[in-house]
Design an enzyme around this catalytic site. Sequence first.
Site, mmCIF file in Angstrom:
data_model
loop_
_atom_site.group_PDB
_atom_site.id
_atom_site.type_symbol
_atom_site.label_atom_id
_atom_site.label_comp_id
_atom_site.label_asym_id
_atom_site.label_seq_id
_atom_site.Cartn_x
_atom_site.Cartn_y
_atom_site.Cartn_z
ATOM 1 N N GLY A 131 0.749 20.453 15.623
ATOM 2 C CA GLY A 131 1.101 19.137 16.168
ATOM 3 C C GLY A 131 2.594 18.911 16.324
ATOM 4 O O GLY A 131 3.013 17.919 16.921
ATOM 5 N N THR A 157 7.664 9.318 19.204
ATOM 6 C CA THR A 157 6.403 10.059 19.314
ATOM 7 C C THR A 157 5.692 9.721 20.637
ATOM 8 O O THR A 157 4.912 10.522 21.146
ATOM 9 C CB THR A 157 5.512 9.779 18.085
ATOM 10 N N SER A 215 8.203 4.395 18.249
ATOM 11 C CA SER A 215 8.605 5.738 17.827
ATOM 12 C C SER A 215 8.793 6.636 19.043
ATOM 13 O O SER A 215 8.112 6.474 20.060
ATOM 14 C CB SER A 215 7.496 6.314 16.948
ATOM 15 N N LYS A 233 1.581 5.318 8.581
ATOM 16 C CA LYS A 233 2.516 6.175 9.335
ATOM 17 C C LYS A 233 2.406 7.670 9.056
ATOM 18 O O LYS A 233 3.268 8.427 9.502
ATOM 19 C CB LYS A 233 3.946 5.703 9.077
ATOM 20 N N SER A 253 0.827 -1.212 0.000
ATOM 21 C CA SER A 253 0.000 0.000 0.000
ATOM 22 C C SER A 253 0.856 1.255 0.000
ATOM 23 O O SER A 253 0.392 2.324 -0.374
ATOM 24 C CB SER A 253 -0.955 0.007 1.201
ATOM 25 N N LYS A 258 1.012 3.845 18.183
ATOM 26 C CA LYS A 258 2.323 3.346 18.645
ATOM 27 C C LYS A 258 2.299 3.131 20.158
ATOM 28 O O LYS A 258 2.819 2.141 20.674
ATOM 29 C CB LYS A 258 3.435 4.329 18.263
ATOM 30 N N ASN A 316 5.729 14.609 3.410
ATOM 31 C CA ASN A 316 5.446 15.292 4.679
ATOM 32 C C ASN A 316 6.728 15.523 5.448
ATOM 33 O O ASN A 316 6.834 16.461 6.228
ATOM 34 C CB ASN A 316 4.552 14.406 5.567
ATOM 35 N N ASN A 317 7.679 14.615 5.269
ATOM 36 C CA ASN A 317 8.887 14.653 6.100
ATOM 37 C C ASN A 317 9.954 15.550 5.492
ATOM 38 O O ASN A 317 10.007 15.768 4.282
ATOM 39 C CB ASN A 317 9.424 13.229 6.312
ATOM 40 N N ILE A 320 10.106 26.064 5.878
ATOM 41 C CA ILE A 320 10.548 25.703 7.230
ATOM 42 C C ILE A 320 9.444 26.130 8.191
ATOM 43 O O ILE A 320 9.077 27.306 8.247
ATOM 44 C CB ILE A 320 11.890 26.380 7.572
ATOM 45 N N TYR A 358 -2.082 8.419 14.824
ATOM 46 C CA TYR A 358 -0.897 7.606 14.473
ATOM 47 C C TYR A 358 -0.024 7.384 15.714
ATOM 48 O O TYR A 358 0.333 6.253 16.048
ATOM 49 C CB TYR A 358 -0.075 8.290 13.366
ATOM 50 N N PHE A 408 13.979 7.555 16.581
ATOM 51 C CA PHE A 408 13.878 9.006 16.465
ATOM 52 C C PHE A 408 13.622 9.298 14.975
ATOM 53 O O PHE A 408 12.765 8.644 14.413
ATOM 54 C CB PHE A 408 15.081 9.659 17.159
HETATM 55 N N1 UFG Z 1 9.724 20.334 8.602
HETATM 56 C C1 UFG Z 1 9.803 21.524 7.909
HETATM 57 N N2 UFG Z 1 9.397 21.532 6.606
HETATM 58 C C2 UFG Z 1 8.911 20.422 5.976
HETATM 59 C C3 UFG Z 1 8.840 19.215 6.702
HETATM 60 C C4 UFG Z 1 9.246 19.213 8.018
HETATM 61 O O1 UFG Z 1 10.229 22.555 8.433
HETATM 62 O O2 UFG Z 1 8.535 20.509 4.796
HETATM 63 C C5 UFG Z 1 10.190 20.313 9.994
HETATM 64 C C6 UFG Z 1 9.110 19.889 10.977
HETATM 65 O O3 UFG Z 1 8.338 21.001 11.358
HETATM 66 C C7 UFG Z 1 9.955 19.290 12.109
HETATM 67 C C8 UFG Z 1 11.177 18.699 11.381
HETATM 68 O O4 UFG Z 1 11.205 19.332 10.103
HETATM 69 O O5 UFG Z 1 10.398 20.301 12.939
HETATM 70 C C9 UFG Z 1 11.057 17.199 11.165
HETATM 71 O O6 UFG Z 1 9.793 16.939 10.566
HETATM 72 P P1 UFG Z 1 9.433 15.501 9.938
HETATM 73 O O7 UFG Z 1 8.064 15.623 9.345
HETATM 74 O O8 UFG Z 1 10.527 15.034 9.031
HETATM 75 O O9 UFG Z 1 9.457 14.533 11.188
HETATM 76 P P2 UFG Z 1 8.597 14.606 12.538
HETATM 77 O O10 UFG Z 1 9.581 14.841 13.631
HETATM 78 O O11 UFG Z 1 7.448 15.512 12.449
HETATM 79 O O12 UFG Z 1 7.972 13.135 12.566
HETATM 80 C C10 UFG Z 1 8.798 12.000 12.531
HETATM 81 C C11 UFG Z 1 8.082 10.856 11.833
HETATM 82 C C12 UFG Z 1 6.910 10.373 12.629
HETATM 83 C C13 UFG Z 1 7.296 10.115 14.042
HETATM 84 C C14 UFG Z 1 7.962 11.316 14.634
HETATM 85 C C15 UFG Z 1 8.448 11.046 16.009
HETATM 86 O O13 UFG Z 1 7.629 11.269 10.561
HETATM 87 O O14 UFG Z 1 6.470 9.171 12.056
HETATM 88 O O15 UFG Z 1 9.094 11.669 13.838
HETATM 89 O O16 UFG Z 1 8.804 12.239 16.612
HETATM 90 F F1 UFG Z 1 6.216 9.827 14.789
#
Ligand code: UFG
Length: 343
Positions: free
Chosen positions: A300, A129, A127, A87, A36, A156, A201-202, A220, A152, A181
């Site tokens: 979030g 999280t 995670s 995820k 998927s 976990k 998203n990441n 950012i 999500y 992490f």
């Molecule tokens: N960020 C940006 N711009 C973007 C994407 C992210 O500035 O386009 C920032 C976010 O705000 C955050 C950092 O980059 O400060 C990391 O963001 P990510 O989306 O890469 O990762 P997260 O820390 O939000 O989430 C990740 C995983 C989740 C997990 C989490 C645990 O994606 O699955 O870590 O803390 F649950």
Amino acid sequence: MKKQILVTGGTGYIGSHTVVELQEKGYEVVIVDDLSNSSIDVLDAIGKITGLRPAFEQFDLSDSIKTNTFFDKYTDIEAIIHFAAFKAVGESVGKPLNYYRNNLNSLMNLLDNMKRRNIINMVFSSSCTVYGQPDVLPVVENTPRKQAESPYGNTKSICEDILRDCCKAYPQINCIALRYFNPIGAHPSSLIGELPLGVPNNLVPFITQTAAGLRDELSIFGDNYNTPDGTAIRDYINVVDLAKAHVIAINRLLNKKRTSNYEYFNIGTGEGYSVLQLVKTFIAVTGVNLAYKIVERRAGDIEKIWADTSIANNELGWKAETSLGDTLLSAWNWEKKVRGLGN
Ligand code: UFG
């Protein structure tokens, strides 16, 4: 006879890197994945890296009948590494039932078969999280978990509860939960890596896609956090280093080295980097300029988190080895390979 390991979600990002490390250590792997959020081509890529294409079955583990049928067929499994799960943090807010149904039922179907068939070992993909925004940093394993920010994240946390309770009720079952992490980077071969569907998203996939010209600029999310440069801080762990932690956890379970039948470990580098530091490191190691702008905070998001990894270092004998620069370079090499960009 070789020990057979079931890797659920084995064609996914972390799963595929773990399958490579397992096969390189001589384990026989069977992958279950419903594809998927991954591609069947990953099996060929694993075959190219290791010389061995793993066994593969395509189905959804939240289907109990299909899961039971699978275990009727594969009777030599000694341990399970359970990655298969939805995820996407943001998506989970709009589709909580999908997330609870998928992530909880698949774990329970596996545990049900473990209990009935005497498969006693599981490594679970958890995670950081589960900590939410910790009050004290770096975060240690016995820091109390906080209410999750998203469905999500809650799956976990609930999965950890299910594992803890099952290990208590069925003492023959042994489980290690690894609290990751932020996993980033790709295999040094550039044959496997992270391949998000649609707009990433990441942070790191967004950066590499922007550098490759697929996106105009990186946004950012927030520069008014209580951090040295105002941008949020995370602990970015190289995906191959992370994959190796799973092999160590499997060895620990199979060699019965554990201190309890339910253990959990932080898997990070122990160092926090801000979004701006990460962007500047990417530019420095790749030589590619990256357009970015500061926008509002993302709902979030927590402000800062990084791991205390001493328990993983001392108990597992595992340590993150790859620098942030080398990891970002591996992510960029993978993106270039995927997009057909030359060196
Ligand atoms: N960020 C940006 N711009 C973007 C994407 C992210 O500035 O386009 C920032 C976010 O705000 C955050 C950092 O980059 O400060 C990391 O963001 P990510 O989306 O890469 O990762 P997260 O820390 O939000 O989430 C990740 C995983 C989740 C997990 C989490 C645990 O994606 O699955 O870590 O803390 F649950």
